[in-house]
Design an enzyme around this catalytic site. Structure first.
Site, PDB file in Angstrom:
ATOM      1  N   GLU A 105      -4.293   3.532   6.543  1.00 15.85           N
ATOM      2  CA  GLU A 105      -4.133   3.342   5.098  1.00 15.85           C
ATOM      3  C   GLU A 105      -4.799   4.498   4.339  1.00 15.85           C
ATOM      4  O   GLU A 105      -4.348   4.928   3.278  1.00 15.85           O
ATOM      5  CB  GLU A 105      -4.784   2.002   4.700  1.00 15.85           C
ATOM      6  CG  GLU A 105      -4.699   1.707   3.224  1.00 15.85           C
ATOM      7  CD  GLU A 105      -5.349   0.389   2.838  1.00 15.85           C
ATOM      8  OE1 GLU A 105      -5.169  -0.614   3.570  1.00 15.85           O
ATOM      9  OE2 GLU A 105      -6.034   0.356   1.806  1.00 15.85           O
ATOM     10  N   ARG A 107       0.834  -1.213   0.000  1.00 13.96           N
ATOM     11  CA  ARG A 107       0.000   0.000   0.000  1.00 13.96           C
ATOM     12  C   ARG A 107       0.870   1.266   0.000  1.00 13.96           C
ATOM     13  O   ARG A 107       0.562   2.251   0.675  1.00 13.96           O
ATOM     14  CB  ARG A 107      -0.939   0.021   1.220  1.00 13.96           C
ATOM     15  CG  ARG A 107      -1.873  -1.143   1.315  1.00 13.96           C
ATOM     16  CD  ARG A 107      -2.890  -1.183   0.180  1.00 13.96           C
ATOM     17  NE  ARG A 107      -3.762  -2.331   0.354  1.00 13.96           N
ATOM     18  CZ  ARG A 107      -3.490  -3.543  -0.128  1.00 13.96           C
ATOM     19  NH1 ARG A 107      -2.404  -3.752  -0.859  1.00 13.96           N
ATOM     20  NH2 ARG A 107      -4.315  -4.542   0.085  1.00 13.96           N
ATOM     21  N   SER A 165     -10.541  -0.719   4.103  1.00 14.91           N
ATOM     22  CA  SER A 165      -9.673  -0.903   5.275  1.00 14.91           C
ATOM     23  C   SER A 165      -9.110   0.440   5.713  1.00 14.91           C
ATOM     24  O   SER A 165      -8.466   1.124   4.919  1.00 14.91           O
ATOM     25  CB  SER A 165      -8.496  -1.824   4.935  1.00 14.91           C
ATOM     26  OG  SER A 165      -8.988  -3.040   4.447  1.00 14.91           O
TER      27      SER A 165
HETATM   28  C1  LIG Z   1     -15.465  -0.577   0.102  1.00 16.95           C
HETATM   29  C2  LIG Z   1     -14.014  -0.324  -0.227  1.00 16.95           C
HETATM   30  C3  LIG Z   1     -13.168  -1.386  -0.449  1.00 16.95           C
HETATM   31  C4  LIG Z   1     -11.821  -1.172  -0.764  1.00 16.95           C
HETATM   32  N1  LIG Z   1     -11.015  -2.237  -0.987  1.00 16.95           N
HETATM   33  C5  LIG Z   1      -9.726  -2.057  -1.308  1.00 16.95           C
HETATM   34  C6  LIG Z   1      -8.876  -3.178  -1.571  1.00 16.95           C
HETATM   35  O1  LIG Z   1      -9.303  -4.331  -1.572  1.00 16.95           O
HETATM   36  N2  LIG Z   1      -7.592  -2.940  -1.847  1.00 16.95           N
HETATM   37  C7  LIG Z   1      -7.070  -1.666  -1.902  1.00 16.95           C
HETATM   38  O2  LIG Z   1      -5.867  -1.544  -2.165  1.00 16.95           O
HETATM   39  N3  LIG Z   1      -7.846  -0.592  -1.661  1.00 16.95           N
HETATM   40  C8  LIG Z   1      -9.148  -0.744  -1.368  1.00 16.95           C
HETATM   41  N4  LIG Z   1      -9.948   0.333  -1.118  1.00 16.95           N
HETATM   42  C9  LIG Z   1      -9.372   1.684  -1.161  1.00 16.95           C
HETATM   43  C10 LIG Z   1      -9.569   2.417  -2.507  1.00 16.95           C
HETATM   44  O3  LIG Z   1     -10.526   1.761  -3.292  1.00 16.95           O
HETATM   45  C11 LIG Z   1      -8.271   2.489  -3.297  1.00 16.95           C
HETATM   46  O4  LIG Z   1      -7.259   3.095  -2.537  1.00 16.95           O
HETATM   47  C12 LIG Z   1      -8.437   3.283  -4.608  1.00 16.95           C
HETATM   48  O5  LIG Z   1      -7.292   3.124  -5.410  1.00 16.95           O
HETATM   49  C13 LIG Z   1      -8.685   4.764  -4.375  1.00 16.95           C
HETATM   50  O6  LIG Z   1      -9.000   5.337  -5.634  1.00 16.95           O
HETATM   51  P1  LIG Z   1      -9.714   6.718  -5.755  1.00 16.95           P
HETATM   52  O7  LIG Z   1      -9.717   7.090  -7.194  1.00 16.95           O
HETATM   53  O8  LIG Z   1     -11.013   6.708  -5.081  1.00 16.95           O
HETATM   54  O9  LIG Z   1      -8.674   7.649  -4.976  1.00 16.95           O
HETATM   55  P2  LIG Z   1      -9.011   8.945  -4.099  1.00 16.95           P
HETATM   56  O10 LIG Z   1      -9.640   8.519  -2.825  1.00 16.95           O
HETATM   57  O11 LIG Z   1      -9.713   9.967  -4.908  1.00 16.95           O
HETATM   58  O12 LIG Z   1      -7.531   9.459  -3.799  1.00 16.95           O
HETATM   59  C14 LIG Z   1      -6.654   8.717  -2.992  1.00 16.95           C
HETATM   60  C15 LIG Z   1      -5.308   9.463  -2.935  1.00 16.95           C
HETATM   61  O13 LIG Z   1      -4.727   9.446  -4.221  1.00 16.95           O
HETATM   62  C16 LIG Z   1      -4.559  10.774  -4.733  1.00 16.95           C
HETATM   63  N5  LIG Z   1      -4.914  10.698  -6.140  1.00 16.95           N
HETATM   64  C17 LIG Z   1      -6.055  10.179  -6.668  1.00 16.95           C
HETATM   65  N6  LIG Z   1      -6.005  10.193  -8.013  1.00 16.95           N
HETATM   66  C18 LIG Z   1      -4.810  10.755  -8.334  1.00 16.95           C
HETATM   67  C19 LIG Z   1      -4.166  11.059  -9.561  1.00 16.95           C
HETATM   68  N7  LIG Z   1      -4.723  10.814 -10.753  1.00 16.95           N
HETATM   69  N8  LIG Z   1      -2.928  11.639  -9.510  1.00 16.95           N
HETATM   70  C20 LIG Z   1      -2.334  11.914  -8.335  1.00 16.95           C
HETATM   71  N9  LIG Z   1      -2.896  11.650  -7.137  1.00 16.95           N
HETATM   72  C21 LIG Z   1      -4.110  11.075  -7.145  1.00 16.95           C
HETATM   73  C22 LIG Z   1      -5.476  11.653  -3.907  1.00 16.95           C
HETATM   74  O14 LIG Z   1      -4.974  12.977  -3.835  1.00 16.95           O
HETATM   75  C23 LIG Z   1      -5.439  10.939  -2.570  1.00 16.95           C
HETATM   76  O15 LIG Z   1      -4.282  11.299  -1.849  1.00 16.95           O
HETATM   77  C24 LIG Z   1     -11.314   0.156  -0.829  1.00 16.95           C
HETATM   78  C25 LIG Z   1     -12.183   1.231  -0.615  1.00 16.95           C
HETATM   79  C26 LIG Z   1     -13.521   1.005  -0.325  1.00 16.95           C
HETATM   80  C27 LIG Z   1     -14.442   2.173  -0.128  1.00 16.95           C
END
Ligand SMILES: Cc1cc2nc3c(=O)[nH]c(=O)nc-3n(C[C@H](O)[C@H](O)[C@H](O)COP(=O)(O)OP(=O)(O)OC[C@H]3O[C@@H](n4cnc5c(N)ncnc54)[C@H](O)[C@@H]3O)c2cc1C
Length: 339
Positions: A335, A165, A239
């Site tokens: 995380e 992560r 998580s």
């Molecule tokens: C129900 C649920 C289950 C999940 N299960 C998992 C799992 O099994 N495994 C896992 O690893 N994660 C899991 N996650 C966490 C999440 O899905 C991941 O971390 C996902 O990659 C976040 O993507 P996002 O686009 O929503 O990022 P955001 O929440 O929008 O951003 C996360 C971070 O990344 C930065 N960011 C986002 N996009 C960019 C970009 N294009 N360029 C630069 N910075 C950027 C943001 O500034 C922030 O700091 C889960 C979340 C939920 C709600």
């Protein structure tokens, strides 16, 4: 490419936390991002790139900055050989839709990562992982735009310094780049990974006799849907804490004190501990105070039952951290990105 002022955050984060951002805009290309950065409404305010908002906790009621939502789209094959297909996806593509596209075209490698919320651009941020696979296993390269230098930089797998992560984008380059596109190297000859979690059991339950990436993806979707709270129904970011790693000596001491401790060996003789188990042992599972809580079935997941503030969720996370430290002498790490 309109810049809006005082925009509600609630629909932009899977925790469903309210509050407002001072400024908000979305961009669909590097050029649009460049123009936004060159003409900020207030030059002194910080920028933050937003994806699907599924790994963020806004702890302040007001984000005094410019939230830039990445909506760069597109999925294209950029290279192909006998073994692999290299597929480039825009950072604003929904992750699960991208995985489904790979499966439809019989491109293997990401099937175990089905149904993870969020967008493609955030996938390398924390090297997303599930069911025995991390994106680093298939990651080829990404393009990222430097928010100050305005340079488009290519990062290969080694450049990203992926860990559990973790990547350079969460550490030394935190807040410096907008990831624009990510290229994955997908296999034409799948190596199925069904050993982790309940995948095999679910495949049996589904009556699958011939293994395929589609069947594995469906098994993962079934398991995740039955286990994890759906953010559309109850606010959460998956998580909340990482599973901590301890050395063999610490593990042996813990095992003696807590014979049922859940852990598995990792590299260098270290052990990864199940944070959810420790949180449950501290009595937090199902805890609720106001609208902030610890999920009743997944102790690793903190939830917003409706109107919890980011600060309430954060303070609850601190209490969880402190109690695990006190009982097990182990420090948990969040995380979720705290903003
Ligand atoms: C129900 C649920 C289950 C999940 N299960 C998992 C799992 O099994 N495994 C896992 O690893 N994660 C899991 N996650 C966490 C999440 O899905 C991941 O971390 C996902 O990659 C976040 O993507 P996002 O686009 O929503 O990022 P955001 O929440 O929008 O951003 C996360 C971070 O990344 C930065 N960011 C986002 N996009 C960019 C970009 N294009 N360029 C630069 N910075 C950027 C943001 O500034 C922030 O700091 C889960 C979340 C939920 C709600």
């Amino acid at each position: 490419m309109r810049i809006s002022e005082n925009v509600s955050l609630r629909s932009y984060n899977s925790f469903g936390i309210g509050g407002q951002a001072r400024f908000f805009a979305s961009f669909t290309s590097t050029d649009e991002l460049k123009r936004l950065l060159e003409n900020p409404p207030l030059p002194e305010l910080p920028h933050m790139i937003l994806g699907g908002g599924s790994n963020i906790l806004f702890v302040h009621n007001f984000f005094e900055g410019i939230l830039l939502k990445n909506e760069v789209k597109g999925i294209e094959v950029v290279r192909e050989d006998d073994e692999y297909v290299y597929v480039k996806a825009g950072a604003g593509e929904n992750w699960h839709r991208f995985v489904m596209d790979c499966i439809e075209h019989n491109r293997a490698g990401l099937e175990n990562l089905s149904l993870i919320p969020g967008n493609v651009g955030a996938s390398p941020m924390q090297n997303i992982g599930a069911y025995g696979v991390e994106i680093k296993d298939c990651f080829h390269e990404l393009e990222a735009y430097h928010l100050k230098d305005h340079a488009l930089v290519t990062f290969n797998n080694a450049d990203c310094e992926f860990g559990y992560r973790e990547s350079v984008f969460k550490r030394k380059y935190k807040g410096q780049f907008a990831i624009i596109s990510v290229t994955y190297r997908l296999s034409k000859h799948p190596k199925f990974n069904t050993t982790y979690g309940a995948i095999e059991e679910e495949l049996k339950h589904m009556g699958v006799h011939e293994l395929s990436i589609k069947a594995i993806s469906q098994a993962v979707i079934n398991i995740r849907s039955s286990k994890l709270p759906n953010p559309a129904e109850i606010g959460n970011a998956g998580s909340f804490f990482k599973n901590p790693t301890v050395d063999a000596a610490k593990y042996a001491a813990l095992k003696e004190a807590f014979p049922n401790i859940v852990a598995y060996p990792v590299a260098n003789g270290d052990y990864k501990l199940a944070a959810g188990w420790m949180i449950e042992q501290c009595g937090w599972k199902g805890f609720r105070e106001g609208d902030a809580g610890v999920h009743a079935r997944q102790a690793l997941v903190l939830v917003n039952y409706g109107n919890a503030t980011g600060d309430e969720i954060y303070r609850l996370s601190q209490r969880v951290l402190d109690s695990v430290q006190e009982k097990f002498g182990v420090e948990l790490e969040r995380e979720v990105n705290i903003v």
